[in-house]
Design an enzyme around this catalytic site. Structure first.
Site, mmCIF file in Angstrom:
data_model
loop_
_atom_site.group_PDB
_atom_site.id
_atom_site.type_symbol
_atom_site.label_atom_id
_atom_site.label_comp_id
_atom_site.label_asym_id
_atom_site.label_seq_id
_atom_site.Cartn_x
_atom_site.Cartn_y
_atom_site.Cartn_z
ATOM 1 C CB VAL A 63 -0.968 -0.020 1.225
ATOM 2 C CG1 VAL A 63 -0.219 0.103 2.539
ATOM 3 C CG2 VAL A 63 -2.049 1.030 1.102
ATOM 4 C CB CYS A 64 1.795 3.905 -1.865
ATOM 5 S SG CYS A 64 0.753 4.001 -3.330
ATOM 6 C CD GLN A 65 -1.961 9.288 1.020
ATOM 7 O OE1 GLN A 65 -1.266 8.865 1.944
ATOM 8 N NE2 GLN A 65 -3.202 9.686 1.213
ATOM 9 C CB THR A 91 -2.957 5.240 2.942
ATOM 10 O OG1 THR A 91 -1.926 4.243 2.993
ATOM 11 C CG2 THR A 91 -3.310 5.644 4.359
#
Length: 106
Positions: A63-65, A91
């Site tokens: 996961v990232c932004q 996120t």
């Protein structure tokens, strides 16, 4: 969606977390500290790309932004022989869905 990288939704991520799936957050330490998926381990993208096979266990959800960096990380992991998936929407989608975060402001 990225056609060459398997993606999952935040709903699928939430279900996978309940079975013990490892969640890897590839954002910077500063972004991670501002709030992350509960239980996620921070491995910044640059570190992961330097040694993908050693940084992440098989079956990890990345996961990232927003999903761009996690797709890049998942692609690198897959090329290194590690089964990994990217979380679509990242996120931001996790937070937008009303799910809780660790760190940062709720």
């Amino acid at each position: 969606m990225n056609p060459d990288v398997r993606e999952v939704t935040v709903e699928q991520l939430d279900a996978a977390r309940s079975t013990g799936t490892e969640v890897i957050d590839v954002r910077s330490p500063q972004e991670y500290a501002q709030g992350h998926v509960p239980g996620a381990v921070n491995v910044p993208l640059e570190e992961l790309l330097a040694a993908p096979a050693s940084a992440v266990p098989d079956g990890a959800h990345v996961v990232c932004q927003s999903g761009r960096r996690s797709a890049e990380a998942a692609r690198a992991l897959q090329q290194a022989g590690v089964a990994a998936v990217s979380v679509a929407g990242g996120t931001a989608a996790w937070i937008d869905s009303g799910r809780e975060i660790e760190g940062g402001k709720q």
